[in-house]
Design an enzyme around this catalytic site. Structure first.
Site, PDB file in Angstrom:
ATOM      1  N   CYS A 264       2.352   5.837   8.921  1.00 21.45           N
ATOM      2  CA  CYS A 264       1.486   6.051   7.755  1.00 21.45           C
ATOM      3  C   CYS A 264       0.620   7.289   8.001  1.00 21.45           C
ATOM      4  CB  CYS A 264       0.594   4.839   7.521  1.00 21.45           C
ATOM      5  SG  CYS A 264      -0.559   5.122   6.155  1.00 21.45           S
TER       6      CYS A 264
ATOM      7  N   CYS B 170       0.865  -1.181   0.000  1.00 26.00           N
ATOM      8  CA  CYS B 170       0.000   0.000   0.000  1.00 26.00           C
ATOM      9  C   CYS B 170       0.904   1.233   0.000  1.00 26.00           C
ATOM     10  CB  CYS B 170      -0.850  -0.006   1.275  1.00 26.00           C
ATOM     11  SG  CYS B 170       0.196   0.019   2.752  1.00 26.00           S
TER      12      CYS B 170
ATOM     13  N   SER C   8       1.947  -5.389   3.411  1.00 22.18           N
ATOM     14  CA  SER C   8       3.388  -5.281   3.690  1.00 22.18           C
ATOM     15  C   SER C   8       4.204  -6.335   2.942  1.00 22.18           C
ATOM     16  CB  SER C   8       3.620  -5.407   5.201  1.00 22.18           C
ATOM     17  OG  SER C   8       2.888  -6.498   5.721  1.00 22.18           O
TER      18      SER C   8
ATOM     19  N   GLU D 282       0.214  -0.494  16.454  1.00 18.39           N
ATOM     20  CA  GLU D 282      -0.631   0.655  16.063  1.00 18.39           C
ATOM     21  C   GLU D 282      -1.597   1.008  17.194  1.00 18.39           C
ATOM     22  OE1 GLU D 282      -2.818   0.396  12.300  1.00 18.39           O
ATOM     23  OE2 GLU D 282      -4.258   1.825  13.124  1.00 18.39           O
TER      24      GLU D 282
ATOM     25  N   HIS E 279      -1.038  -4.791  19.605  1.00 20.25           N
ATOM     26  CA  HIS E 279      -0.541  -4.422  18.278  1.00 20.25           C
ATOM     27  C   HIS E 279       0.099  -3.026  18.382  1.00 20.25           C
ATOM     28  CE1 HIS E 279      -0.505  -3.138  14.090  1.00 20.25           C
ATOM     29  NE2 HIS E 279      -0.583  -4.430  13.763  1.00 20.25           N
TER      30      HIS E 279
ATOM     31  N   HIS F 141       5.430  -5.057   8.907  1.00 17.18           N
ATOM     32  CA  HIS F 141       5.466  -6.433   9.429  1.00 17.18           C
ATOM     33  C   HIS F 141       5.735  -7.445   8.319  1.00 17.18           C
ATOM     34  CE1 HIS F 141       2.936  -4.975  13.065  1.00 17.18           C
ATOM     35  NE2 HIS F 141       4.218  -5.036  13.371  1.00 17.18           N
TER      36      HIS F 141
ATOM     37  N   ASN G  84      -3.123  -7.030   8.822  1.00 19.27           N
ATOM     38  CA  ASN G  84      -3.964  -6.990   7.615  1.00 19.27           C
ATOM     39  C   ASN G  84      -3.830  -8.264   6.800  1.00 19.27           C
ATOM     40  OD1 ASN G  84      -2.451  -6.321   4.840  1.00 19.27           O
ATOM     41  ND2 ASN G  84      -1.263  -5.463   6.528  1.00 19.27           N
TER      42      ASN G  84
HETATM   43  O1  0CG Z   1      -1.296  -4.991   9.202  1.00 21.46           O
HETATM   44  P1  0CG Z   1      -0.383  -4.452  10.220  1.00 21.46           P
HETATM   45  O2  0CG Z   1      -0.941  -3.238  10.907  1.00 21.46           O
HETATM   46  O3  0CG Z   1       0.067  -5.473  11.227  1.00 21.46           O
HETATM   47  O4  0CG Z   1       0.920  -3.879   9.525  1.00 21.46           O
HETATM   48  P2  0CG Z   1       1.774  -4.331   8.275  1.00 21.46           P
HETATM   49  O5  0CG Z   1       3.139  -3.797   8.523  1.00 21.46           O
HETATM   50  O6  0CG Z   1       1.654  -5.766   7.994  1.00 21.46           O
HETATM   51  O7  0CG Z   1       1.116  -3.593   7.023  1.00 21.46           O
HETATM   52  C1  0CG Z   1       0.893  -2.297   6.787  1.00 21.46           C
HETATM   53  C2  0CG Z   1       1.410  -1.331   7.726  1.00 21.46           C
HETATM   54  C3  0CG Z   1       1.838  -0.544   8.495  1.00 21.46           C
HETATM   55 FE1  SF4 Z   2      -1.380   3.003   5.836  1.00 25.95          FE
HETATM   56 FE2  SF4 Z   2      -1.410   0.691   7.148  1.00 25.95          FE
HETATM   57 FE3  SF4 Z   2      -3.359   1.280   5.442  1.00 25.95          FE
HETATM   58 FE4  SF4 Z   2      -0.990   0.750   4.519  1.00 25.95          FE
HETATM   59  S1  SF4 Z   2      -2.281  -0.688   5.622  1.00 25.95           S
HETATM   60  S2  SF4 Z   2      -2.286   2.473   3.872  1.00 25.95           S
HETATM   61  S3  SF4 Z   2       0.344   1.573   6.106  1.00 25.95           S
HETATM   62  S4  SF4 Z   2      -2.900   2.400   7.336  1.00 25.95           S
END
Ligand code: 0CG
Ligand code: SF4
Length: 312
Positions: free
Chosen positions: A101, A17, A271, A131, A129, A46, A229
């Site tokens: 982000c 993303c 990710s 976040e 987590h 992650h 995610n």
């Molecule tokens: O999905 P989470 O929040 O665990 O994070 P990941 O690093 O896998 O992906 C996007 C971000 C930040």
């Molecule tokens: Fe931002 Fe996390 Fe969504 Fe990616 S998955 S756009 S890093 S909030």
């Protein structure tokens, strides 16, 4: 096992993303501009491959600021940090680049703004987590975490007139809708964000898995076990009755998962790099897969600017 022809259906969108793209680029540019080592608080995103790749280039991943020497350059991960971590890093005088982000920062700013107006918060998210720790850590107190519908009955805010709802950005869209409905029922006056906190990437990847799950007999998700995610994608396929597996690398794909299956769905968390998706396709091909069919799906054009000081 049978070697009957297998077709791979590729989800669209999948993988990186805009927030992940930006976070990785921040570390890479910091390395290029200031040289190794660059300290990163928590895994930048992650994903095992991404983290190992950046380690090889000179990034050092730490959890505790005590592990960072004076004068170092420090990057905060895409998941965001609490006020306490931010303040401590500043106090120690590190050269800081914030890879949080912008969609997570937006939630932080909303919390800070409403807290100034006397609001308390119900946050939907997964305990522990990073976040959730970062968002809850925007305030000293007054954010109550609920992980499921049962938690909603237990939560005890000090008052109910000024309550606001926030969520982690990477939740199951359907679970979050169910939990927020329970929150709304218990606290009818609760203020909700104009636009949901679950981000566009989470929403789009889950929507694609829903469509894909109707067309396939098994779903493989590329993503690391720590990735919220990515886990939600595998969980969603399973809820829809399709066996689903998460893999961190191609060699984790087990021949038994594909046995007797002719249509294999493949996606990747926000990710997970596309290189790993390509390697998984090669592995499936070696196990009897032939054609790759790309699904139609939302084209994502979101792009976030880099922090000042790292722009070219
Ligand atoms: O999905 P989470 O929040 O665990 O994070 P990941 O690093 O896998 O992906 C996007 C971000 C930040
Ligand atoms: Fe931002 Fe996390 Fe969504 Fe990616 S998955 S756009 S890093 S909030």
């Amino acid at each position: 096992m049978t070697t009957a022809a297998k077709q791979v259906i590729l989800a669209e969108p999948r993988g990186f993303c805009a927030g992940v793209d930006r976070a990785i680029e921040i570390v890479e540019r910091a390395l290029a501009k200031f040289g190794a080592p660059i300290y990163v608080r928590h895994e930048i995103v992650h994903n095992t491959y991404v983290v190992n790749d950046l380690k090889a280039k000179g990034a050092i991943f730490i959890e505790d600021l005590d592990q960072v020497p004076a004068g170092a350059t420090l990057v905060f991960s895409a998941h965001g940090v609490s006020k306490a971590v931010q303040d401590e890093a500043r106090r120690r005088g590190f050269d800081i680049f914030d890879a949080t982000c912008p969609l997570v920062s937006k939630v932080h700013m909303e919390v800070a703004k409403l807290a100034r107006d006397g609001y308390e918060f119900i946050m939907i998210g997964h305990k522990g987590h990073p976040e959730v720790e970062g968002t809850m850590g925007q305030l000293d107190h007054g954010i109550h975490l609920v992980e499921d519908v049962a938690d909603v009955a237990r939560v005890q805010p000090a008052q109910t007139e000024r309550l606001a709802l926030v969520t982690q950005t990477t939740l199951s869209v359907d679970d979050a809708a169910e939990i927020s409905a329970a929150v709304r029922q218990r606290f009818p006056l609760i203020r909700e964000p104009k636009q949901q906190d679950i981000c566009y990437a989470t929403q789009n990847r889950q929507d694609a898995v829903k469509v894909m799950s109707r067309q396939v007999e098994v779903v493989i998700v590329v993503g690391s076990p720590t990735s919220s995610n990515s886990n939600r994608l595998a969980e969603l396929a399973r809820k829809l009755g399709v066996p689903s597996y998460m893999v961190d690398s191609a060699d984790e794909v087990q021949p038994g998962w594909l046995e007797g299956k002719s249509r294999i769905g493949l996606t990747a968390g926000a990710s997970a790099p596309e290189l790993l998706v390509t390697q998984v396709i090669d592995r499936i091909r070696s196990l009897g897969g032939v054609a790759v069919q790309r699904m139609d799906g939302v084209r994502e054009t979101v792009k976030f600017p880099l922090p000042k000081g790292l722009k070219i």
